[in-house]
Scaffold this active site. Structure first.
Site, PDB file in Angstrom:
ATOM      1  N   SER A 158      33.828  54.697  38.430  1.00 27.51           N
ATOM      2  CA  SER A 158      33.641  53.299  38.025  1.00 27.51           C
ATOM      3  C   SER A 158      34.231  53.044  36.645  1.00 27.51           C
ATOM      4  O   SER A 158      34.206  53.920  35.782  1.00 27.51           O
ATOM      5  CB  SER A 158      32.139  52.984  38.006  1.00 27.51           C
ATOM      6  OG  SER A 158      31.900  51.766  37.339  1.00 27.51           O
ATOM      7  N   TYR A 165      37.637  47.350  36.684  1.00 26.75           N
ATOM      8  CA  TYR A 165      37.160  45.978  36.495  1.00 26.75           C
ATOM      9  C   TYR A 165      38.122  45.315  35.529  1.00 26.75           C
ATOM     10  O   TYR A 165      38.559  45.950  34.555  1.00 26.75           O
ATOM     11  CB  TYR A 165      35.755  45.958  35.892  1.00 26.75           C
ATOM     12  CG  TYR A 165      34.632  46.002  36.894  1.00 26.75           C
ATOM     13  CD1 TYR A 165      34.602  45.161  38.005  1.00 26.75           C
ATOM     14  CD2 TYR A 165      33.559  46.879  36.724  1.00 26.75           C
ATOM     15  CE1 TYR A 165      33.553  45.202  38.911  1.00 26.75           C
ATOM     16  CE2 TYR A 165      32.505  46.927  37.623  1.00 26.75           C
ATOM     17  CZ  TYR A 165      32.507  46.083  38.712  1.00 26.75           C
ATOM     18  OH  TYR A 165      31.489  46.121  39.618  1.00 26.75           O
ATOM     19  N   THR A 186      38.135  45.975  41.669  1.00 27.26           N
ATOM     20  CA  THR A 186      36.998  45.266  42.262  1.00 27.26           C
ATOM     21  C   THR A 186      37.017  43.817  41.814  1.00 27.26           C
ATOM     22  O   THR A 186      37.023  43.525  40.620  1.00 27.26           O
ATOM     23  CB  THR A 186      35.674  45.930  41.845  1.00 27.26           C
ATOM     24  OG1 THR A 186      35.692  47.285  42.288  1.00 27.26           O
ATOM     25  CG2 THR A 186      34.477  45.221  42.457  1.00 27.26           C
ATOM     26  N   LYS A 236      39.149  45.540  46.221  1.00 24.91           N
ATOM     27  CA  LYS A 236      37.798  45.688  46.802  1.00 24.91           C
ATOM     28  C   LYS A 236      37.075  44.355  46.686  1.00 24.91           C
ATOM     29  O   LYS A 236      36.972  43.811  45.589  1.00 24.91           O
ATOM     30  CB  LYS A 236      37.046  46.767  46.019  1.00 24.91           C
ATOM     31  CG  LYS A 236      35.585  46.980  46.410  1.00 24.91           C
ATOM     32  CD  LYS A 236      35.047  48.230  45.725  1.00 24.91           C
ATOM     33  CE  LYS A 236      33.623  48.581  46.073  1.00 24.91           C
ATOM     34  NZ  LYS A 236      32.642  48.106  45.110  1.00 24.91           N
ATOM     35  N   HIS A 271      29.737  44.767  48.195  1.00 27.52           N
ATOM     36  CA  HIS A 271      29.138  45.371  46.996  1.00 27.52           C
ATOM     37  C   HIS A 271      27.703  45.838  47.298  1.00 27.52           C
ATOM     38  O   HIS A 271      26.827  45.795  46.448  1.00 27.52           O
ATOM     39  CB  HIS A 271      29.137  44.342  45.863  1.00 27.52           C
ATOM     40  CG  HIS A 271      29.426  44.899  44.493  1.00 27.52           C
ATOM     41  ND1 HIS A 271      30.614  44.729  43.838  1.00 27.52           N
ATOM     42  CD2 HIS A 271      28.653  45.620  43.639  1.00 27.52           C
ATOM     43  CE1 HIS A 271      30.556  45.310  42.638  1.00 27.52           C
ATOM     44  NE2 HIS A 271      29.376  45.860  42.498  1.00 27.52           N
TER      45      HIS A 271
HETATM   46  C1  LIG Z   1      23.790  51.050  41.147  1.00 30.10           C
HETATM   47  C2  LIG Z   1      25.114  50.550  41.651  1.00 30.10           C
HETATM   48  C3  LIG Z   1      26.165  50.381  40.770  1.00 30.10           C
HETATM   49  C4  LIG Z   1      27.412  49.952  41.234  1.00 30.10           C
HETATM   50  N1  LIG Z   1      28.461  49.882  40.355  1.00 30.10           N
HETATM   51  C5  LIG Z   1      29.687  49.491  40.808  1.00 30.10           C
HETATM   52  C6  LIG Z   1      30.807  49.472  39.928  1.00 30.10           C
HETATM   53  O1  LIG Z   1      30.706  49.804  38.762  1.00 30.10           O
HETATM   54  N2  LIG Z   1      32.002  49.064  40.446  1.00 30.10           N
HETATM   55  C7  LIG Z   1      32.160  48.700  41.767  1.00 30.10           C
HETATM   56  O2  LIG Z   1      33.253  48.338  42.187  1.00 30.10           O
HETATM   57  N3  LIG Z   1      31.105  48.729  42.616  1.00 30.10           N
HETATM   58  C8  LIG Z   1      29.887  49.124  42.175  1.00 30.10           C
HETATM   59  N4  LIG Z   1      28.842  49.192  43.054  1.00 30.10           N
HETATM   60  C9  LIG Z   1      29.062  48.876  44.481  1.00 30.10           C
HETATM   61  C10 LIG Z   1      29.487  50.141  45.257  1.00 30.10           C
HETATM   62  O3  LIG Z   1      30.772  50.560  44.893  1.00 30.10           O
HETATM   63  C11 LIG Z   1      29.501  49.922  46.778  1.00 30.10           C
HETATM   64  O4  LIG Z   1      30.284  48.801  47.073  1.00 30.10           O
HETATM   65  C12 LIG Z   1      28.105  49.728  47.391  1.00 30.10           C
HETATM   66  O5  LIG Z   1      27.147  50.527  46.734  1.00 30.10           O
HETATM   67  C13 LIG Z   1      28.150  50.095  48.860  1.00 30.10           C
HETATM   68  O6  LIG Z   1      26.959  49.789  49.477  1.00 30.10           O
HETATM   69  P1  LIG Z   1      25.806  50.874  49.826  1.00 30.10           P
HETATM   70  O7  LIG Z   1      25.141  51.199  48.500  1.00 30.10           O
HETATM   71  O8  LIG Z   1      24.934  50.101  50.745  1.00 30.10           O
HETATM   72  O9  LIG Z   1      26.445  52.077  50.459  1.00 30.10           O
HETATM   73  C14 LIG Z   1      27.586  49.634  42.596  1.00 30.10           C
HETATM   74  C15 LIG Z   1      26.514  49.820  43.486  1.00 30.10           C
HETATM   75  C16 LIG Z   1      25.302  50.281  43.042  1.00 30.10           C
HETATM   76  C17 LIG Z   1      24.198  50.517  44.034  1.00 30.10           C
END
Ligand SMILES: Cc1cc2nc3c(=O)[nH]c(=O)nc-3n(C[C@H](O)[C@H](O)[C@H](O)COP(=O)(O)O)c2cc1C
Length: 376
Positions: free
Chosen positions: A126, A152, A178, A243, A267
């Site tokens: 990330s 980002y 993203t 994304k 997300h």
């Molecule tokens: C705690 C947390 C932090 C996240 N941080 C980011 C991030 O920094 N950048 C990003 O593109 N997606 C982020 N996401 C989204 C994840 O990349 C992903 O799309 C999502 O967790 C997938 O769904 P799932 O948790 O149901 O498998 C985050 C998700 C969670 C749960």
């Protein structure tokens, strides 16, 4: 935090204290992780936005995708390998970008990167990682793999490009931009010592004047537009995935700008509540993309059967989100590795039961069909 009691590790004794050897699936790590984490950190990890409708829709979509057994198929050459953006992977289960992983375990992103590489997978680091991206990429390399980097938009072009070029210099072979979370109200006060160490400055809204909106003139003034995306694509050498684009017109426009792949994602239900499940949108977008670039999927994957379902609907690979963090919280790198292994084993078993000896067989849709909503 209430971590499993540490046991002294001898020179030849791996630390296995937190592992859950009896776990039958990644889901078994959820409660174990919750017991290890501060309640606020747990809430940050687990929550969905709004009323949680999208998060629930993600699960429902997988549950309604039926699996059909196809016995008597020759599996002697069965495997789960694939090549994605020139990279050979043992299986199609990648790790999604998740911010601030030192919240969950002291070894943070480096543990996830190592575990992924050791399991023939790959972490997407990330932009909000809590450890230097160079160290994370080196950890992945040390375990025989690589790490991708999630970008980002950094409020303006030059800073964004510098961050992307840093990831490229660190050896990340793929960038993932993203686009679905331009407004980032903080839902967690970060503990001292945990921050987005790779950013030149924290992501904040632009200063606003009297009568202005923190959304329109604040956050959205820092968000990219189509011209920025075109500019970024022109200035990068690496493959650039987008994304969070879910509208067919947006996908078409991104492909016309030269974007190299699509991550169909909502997300994990954490941004715009009310979005459909990403799995529901997948077939339409796969049809639209028509093989021009790889289409990946995340949001709601919880076991190897879900991986099979996503591939049957046209995904080349999937990204796992919260479940690998459950493993990380409980047992560091070993926990992440175990979760990945459990999913891979389930995927292999599902392939064998559904008569699919390769990922291409799954995509040819043998063994998966939509069940009417009231049939299960
Ligand atoms: C705690 C947390 C932090 C996240 N941080 C980011 C991030 O920094 N950048 C990003 O593109 N997606 C982020 N996401 C989204 C994840 O990349 C992903 O799309 C999502 O967790 C997938 O769904 P799932 O948790 O149901 O498998 C985050 C998700 C969670 C749960």
């Amino acid at each position: 935090m209430n971590r499993p009691a540490a046991r002294p590790a001898g020179p030849f004794e791996p630390r296995l204290d937190g592992l859950a050897p009896a776990a039958r699936g990644a889901g078994d790590y959820e409660a174990l992780a919750r017991a290890c984490l501060d309640p606020e950190v747990w809430r940050y990890l687990s929550e969905g936005s709004g009323a949680g409708l999208t998060m629930a829709a993600n699960r429902r979509a997988f549950e309604h995708q039926g699996l059909l057994p196809r016995p008597l198929t020759d599996m002697s050459r069965g495997h789960t390998r694939l090549v994605l953006f020139g990279q050979a992977l043992e299986h199609p289960i990648l790790l999604a970008p998740i911010a601030y992983q030192r919240l969950f375990h002291a070894e943070g992103e480096m543990a996830s990167a190592m575990a992924a590489a050791a399991q023939g997978s790959c972490l997407t680091v990330s932009s909000l990682a809590s450890q230097p991206l160079e160290s994370i990429a080196a950890a992945a390399r040390g375990a025989g793999g690589t790490a991708w980097f999630q970008l980002y938009w950094q409020g303006e072009r030059a800073t964004t490009l510098r961050l992307a070029q840093r990831a490229e210099a660190a050896g990340c072979p793929v960038l993932m931009l993203t686009l679905d979370a331009p407004v980032k109200p903080s839902t967690l006060v970060l503990p001292a010592g945990i921050e987005a160490v790779n950013l030149e400055a924290p992501l904040t809204p632009a200063p606003i004047g009297p009568g202005q909106s923190v959304v329109f003139q604040g956050w959205m003034a820092r968000a990219p537009d189509w011209e920025d995306l075109a500019w970024l694509r022109q200035h990068l050498r690496l493959p650039l995935l987008v994304k969070g684009l879910l509208h067919a017109d947006d996908v078409e426009r991104a492909l016309a700008l030269g974007c190299d792949g699509l991550v169909v994602s909502n997300h994990g239900g954490r941004v715009l509540d009310g979005m459909p499940a990403s799995l529901e949108l997948l077939p339409g977008l796969v049809h639209q993309v028509a093989g021009r670039v790889p289409v990946l999927l995340d949001s709601g994957i919880r076991d190897g059967r879900d991986v099979f379902r996503a591939l049957a609907l046209g995904a080349e690979a999937v990204l796992l989100g919260r479940p690998y963090v459950w493993g990380l919280a409980r047992a560091g790198a070993l926990g992440v590795a175990h979760v990945l292994r459990l999913l891979r084993d389930e995927l292999e078993a599902t392939m064998a039961l559904c008569g699919c000896a390769s990922l291409a067989d799954i995509r040819a849709s043998r063994g998966c069909g939509h069940l009417p909503k009231d049939s299960i």
